[in-house]
Motif scaffolding. Structure first.
Motif, PDB file in Angstrom:
ATOM      1  N   PRO A  33       0.821  -1.212   0.000  1.00  0.00           N
ATOM      2  CA  PRO A  33       0.000   0.000   0.000  1.00  0.00           C
ATOM      3  C   PRO A  33       0.857   1.265   0.000  1.00  0.00           C
ATOM      4  O   PRO A  33       2.085   1.204   0.136  1.00  0.00           O
ATOM      5  N   PRO A  34       0.218   2.419  -0.112  1.00  0.00           N
ATOM      6  CA  PRO A  34       0.942   3.686   0.044  1.00  0.00           C
ATOM      7  C   PRO A  34       1.481   3.810   1.473  1.00  0.00           C
ATOM      8  O   PRO A  34       1.022   3.116   2.385  1.00  0.00           O
ATOM      9  N   ALA A  35       2.422   4.698   1.646  1.00  0.00           N
ATOM     10  CA  ALA A  35       2.963   4.950   2.988  1.00  0.00           C
ATOM     11  C   ALA A  35       1.853   5.450   3.897  1.00  0.00           C
ATOM     12  O   ALA A  35       0.957   6.172   3.461  1.00  0.00           O
ATOM     13  N   PRO A  36       1.872   5.058   5.183  1.00  0.00           N
ATOM     14  CA  PRO A  36       0.818   5.535   6.090  1.00  0.00           C
ATOM     15  C   PRO A  36       0.950   7.034   6.350  1.00  0.00           C
ATOM     16  O   PRO A  36       2.032   7.602   6.191  1.00  0.00           O
ATOM     17  N   PRO A  37      -0.154   7.685   6.741  1.00  0.00           N
ATOM     18  CA  PRO A  37      -0.059   9.106   7.098  1.00  0.00           C
ATOM     19  C   PRO A  37       0.947   9.310   8.226  1.00  0.00           C
ATOM     20  O   PRO A  37       1.238   8.380   8.985  1.00  0.00           O
ATOM     21  N   LEU A  38       1.474  10.509   8.347  1.00  0.00           N
ATOM     22  CA  LEU A  38       2.535  10.780   9.315  1.00  0.00           C
ATOM     23  C   LEU A  38       2.121  10.453  10.745  1.00  0.00           C
ATOM     24  O   LEU A  38       2.889   9.866  11.493  1.00  0.00           O
ATOM     25  N   ASP A  39       0.896  10.810  11.138  1.00  0.00           N
ATOM     26  CA  ASP A  39       0.464  10.527  12.504  1.00  0.00           C
ATOM     27  C   ASP A  39       0.340   9.026  12.748  1.00  0.00           C
ATOM     28  O   ASP A  39       0.633   8.538  13.831  1.00  0.00           O
ATOM     29  N   ALA A  40      -0.063   8.259  11.740  1.00  0.00           N
ATOM     30  CA  ALA A  40      -0.167   6.808  11.892  1.00  0.00           C
ATOM     31  C   ALA A  40       1.216   6.175  11.920  1.00  0.00           C
ATOM     32  O   ALA A  40       1.462   5.215  12.641  1.00  0.00           O
ATOM     33  N   ALA A  41       2.142   6.708  11.124  1.00  0.00           N
ATOM     34  CA  ALA A  41       3.500   6.155  11.089  1.00  0.00           C
ATOM     35  C   ALA A  41       4.195   6.344  12.431  1.00  0.00           C
ATOM     36  O   ALA A  41       4.937   5.479  12.885  1.00  0.00           O
ATOM     37  N   LYS A  42       3.946   7.464  13.102  1.00  0.00           N
ATOM     38  CA  LYS A  42       4.559   7.697  14.412  1.00  0.00           C
ATOM     39  C   LYS A  42       4.015   6.735  15.456  1.00  0.00           C
ATOM     40  O   LYS A  42       4.715   6.352  16.382  1.00  0.00           O
ATOM     41  N   ALA A  43       2.736   6.352  15.297  1.00  0.00           N
ATOM     42  CA  ALA A  43       2.122   5.459  16.278  1.00  0.00           C
ATOM     43  C   ALA A  43       2.634   4.037  16.164  1.00  0.00           C
ATOM     44  O   ALA A  43       2.619   3.281  17.118  1.00  0.00           O
ATOM     45  N   GLU A  44       3.104   3.654  14.960  1.00  0.00           N
ATOM     46  CA  GLU A  44       3.626   2.304  14.781  1.00  0.00           C
ATOM     47  C   GLU A  44       5.002   2.196  15.412  1.00  0.00           C
ATOM     48  O   GLU A  44       5.766   3.153  15.473  1.00  0.00           O
ATOM     49  N   TRP A  78       1.229 -10.150  -4.527  1.00  0.00           N
ATOM     50  CA  TRP A  78       0.156  -9.344  -5.114  1.00  0.00           C
ATOM     51  C   TRP A  78       0.631  -8.168  -5.961  1.00  0.00           C
ATOM     52  O   TRP A  78      -0.153  -7.608  -6.714  1.00  0.00           O
ATOM     53  N   GLY A  79       1.874  -7.726  -5.781  1.00  0.00           N
ATOM     54  CA  GLY A  79       2.348  -6.559  -6.502  1.00  0.00           C
ATOM     55  C   GLY A  79       2.081  -5.289  -5.721  1.00  0.00           C
ATOM     56  O   GLY A  79       1.957  -5.296  -4.499  1.00  0.00           O
ATOM     57  N   VAL A  80       1.976  -4.188  -6.418  1.00  0.00           N
ATOM     58  CA  VAL A  80       1.779  -2.875  -5.800  1.00  0.00           C
ATOM     59  C   VAL A  80       0.288  -2.525  -5.858  1.00  0.00           C
ATOM     60  O   VAL A  80      -0.335  -2.609  -6.911  1.00  0.00           O
ATOM     61  N   ALA A  81      -0.278  -2.158  -4.725  1.00  0.00           N
ATOM     62  CA  ALA A  81      -1.703  -1.824  -4.658  1.00  0.00           C
ATOM     63  C   ALA A  81      -1.944  -0.327  -4.536  1.00  0.00           C
ATOM     64  O   ALA A  81      -3.088   0.115  -4.552  1.00  0.00           O
ATOM     65  N   GLY A  82      -0.894   0.445  -4.394  1.00  0.00           N
ATOM     66  CA  GLY A  82      -1.042   1.885  -4.278  1.00  0.00           C
ATOM     67  C   GLY A  82       0.295   2.536  -4.017  1.00  0.00           C
ATOM     68  O   GLY A  82       1.222   1.901  -3.523  1.00  0.00           O
ATOM     69  N   ARG A  83       0.389   3.802  -4.364  1.00  0.00           N
ATOM     70  CA  ARG A  83       1.598   4.580  -4.121  1.00  0.00           C
ATOM     71  C   ARG A  83       1.201   5.940  -3.607  1.00  0.00           C
ATOM     72  O   ARG A  83       0.150   6.469  -3.960  1.00  0.00           O
ATOM     73  N   GLY A  84       2.083   6.482  -2.780  1.00  0.00           N
ATOM     74  CA  GLY A  84       1.824   7.830  -2.292  1.00  0.00           C
ATOM     75  C   GLY A  84       2.663   8.127  -1.072  1.00  0.00           C
ATOM     76  O   GLY A  84       2.945   7.240  -0.266  1.00  0.00           O
ATOM     77  N   ALA A  85       3.063   9.365  -0.949  1.00  0.00           N
ATOM     78  CA  ALA A  85       3.845   9.805   0.209  1.00  0.00           C
ATOM     79  C   ALA A  85       2.954   9.816   1.449  1.00  0.00           C
ATOM     80  O   ALA A  85       1.728   9.846   1.344  1.00  0.00           O
ATOM     81  N   PRO A  86       3.567   9.791   2.632  1.00  0.00           N
ATOM     82  CA  PRO A  86       2.760   9.908   3.857  1.00  0.00           C
ATOM     83  C   PRO A  86       1.906  11.173   3.817  1.00  0.00           C
ATOM     84  O   PRO A  86       2.402  12.256   3.503  1.00  0.00           O
ATOM     85  N   GLY A  87       0.619  11.029   4.078  1.00  0.00           N
ATOM     86  CA  GLY A  87      -0.290  12.172   4.058  1.00  0.00           C
ATOM     87  C   GLY A  87      -0.907  12.461   2.703  1.00  0.00           C
ATOM     88  O   GLY A  87      -1.740  13.363   2.595  1.00  0.00           O
ATOM     89  N   SER A  91      -2.743   7.730   0.640  1.00  0.00           N
ATOM     90  CA  SER A  91      -2.295   7.330   1.976  1.00  0.00           C
ATOM     91  C   SER A  91      -3.429   7.465   2.984  1.00  0.00           C
ATOM     92  O   SER A  91      -3.695   6.555   3.776  1.00  0.00           O
ATOM     93  N   ARG A  92      -4.141   8.589   2.947  1.00  0.00           N
ATOM     94  CA  ARG A  92      -5.246   8.811   3.881  1.00  0.00           C
ATOM     95  C   ARG A  92      -6.418   7.862   3.609  1.00  0.00           C
ATOM     96  O   ARG A  92      -7.041   7.355   4.531  1.00  0.00           O
ATOM     97  N   LEU A  93      -6.690   7.607   2.321  1.00  0.00           N
ATOM     98  CA  LEU A  93      -7.770   6.694   1.961  1.00  0.00           C
ATOM     99  C   LEU A  93      -7.459   5.277   2.441  1.00  0.00           C
ATOM    100  O   LEU A  93      -8.298   4.627   3.062  1.00  0.00           O
ATOM    101  N   HIS A  94      -6.262   4.802   2.175  1.00  0.00           N
ATOM    102  CA  HIS A  94      -5.897   3.442   2.597  1.00  0.00           C
ATOM    103  C   HIS A  94      -5.955   3.318   4.115  1.00  0.00           C
ATOM    104  O   HIS A  94      -6.438   2.325   4.658  1.00  0.00           O
ATOM    105  N   HIS A  95      -5.504   4.353   4.813  1.00  0.00           N
ATOM    106  CA  HIS A  95      -5.525   4.319   6.280  1.00  0.00           C
ATOM    107  C   HIS A  95      -6.967   4.319   6.804  1.00  0.00           C
ATOM    108  O   HIS A  95      -7.261   3.675   7.805  1.00  0.00           O
ATOM    109  N   ALA A  96      -7.872   5.024   6.127  1.00  0.00           N
ATOM    110  CA  ALA A  96      -9.276   5.044   6.547  1.00  0.00           C
ATOM    111  C   ALA A  96      -9.922   3.667   6.423  1.00  0.00           C
ATOM    112  O   ALA A  96     -10.795   3.310   7.206  1.00  0.00           O
TER     113      ALA A  96
END
Length: 200
Positions: A33-44, A78-87, A91-96
């Protein structure tokens, strides 16, 4: 649950005077997936070094998991399912759609294209052997998990990906993208209708 039963519910979730042009029941594509949003990445937890043994354990037992190993297995299988920088939008859609603390309930994901927005709706918890009352409860609990103005959707198209001819890729104006699929046995017509509505 029959997809047509969602038509009225989606109509209730949009704003007054916002026509629904197309909708489809779909799943977020499997893969990296795309990179998680910045706030989610900090929580991991920060990822440490991962050995080949850790990756093999990810393949052998899904209960043994390391984030880096999971991403490598997803990429290979599966390959790549999405791309995108944090935020980014993707990224926000996948995290939702993928909460860090999932409740393990099965839910339907619905994509809806209106003249104003792209909406991603999620049903209430579904049961494997459901009654009519269970289906009606899941339908009543459906809600909008995420939405974005149409101006932020750059393009949408349904195309082949590996062995699946029905994968919808939605590109956003910030350069990010995310993919959705339907099972091979199901029709791809609703996904193509959503792609046409978003691109038109």
């Amino acid at each position: 649950m029959d997809e047509t039963s969602y038509r009225d519910r989606i109509g209730q979730l949009v704003e007054p005077g916002e026509p629904v042009l197309a909708y489809a029941k779909a799943d977020a594509a499997k893969g990296t997936p795309p990179a998680p949003p910045l706030d989610a990445a900090k929580a991991e937890a920060p990822a440490g070094r991962v050995s080949i043994g850790a990756v093999l354990l990810n393949l052998i037992s899904p209960l043994v998991s390391w984030g880096w190993g999971d991403r490598l297995v997803d990429l290979i299988a599966w390959g790549v399912a999405g791309r995108g920088a944090p935020g980014s939008v993707a990224s926000r859609l996948h995290h939702a759609l993928h909460s860090p603390r999932p409740d393990l309930a099965v839910r339907d994901i619905l994509l809806a294209a209106t003249d104003r927005r792209l909406l991603v709706c999620v049903s209430g918890p579904m049961k494997l052997l459901s009654s009519r009352e269970d289906d009606e409860r899941a339908l009543a609990e459906s809600g909008v998990a995420w939405s974005v103005p149409r101006a932020e959707v750059a393009s949408a198209r349904v195309a082949w990906h590996r062995l699946n001819p029905k994968r919808l890729r939605v590109d956003f104006t910030d350069g990010s993208w995310l993919a959705f699929t339907v099972p091979i046995a199901e029709s791809g017509r609703p996904l193509r209708a959503v792609a046409a509505a978003l691109s038109g």
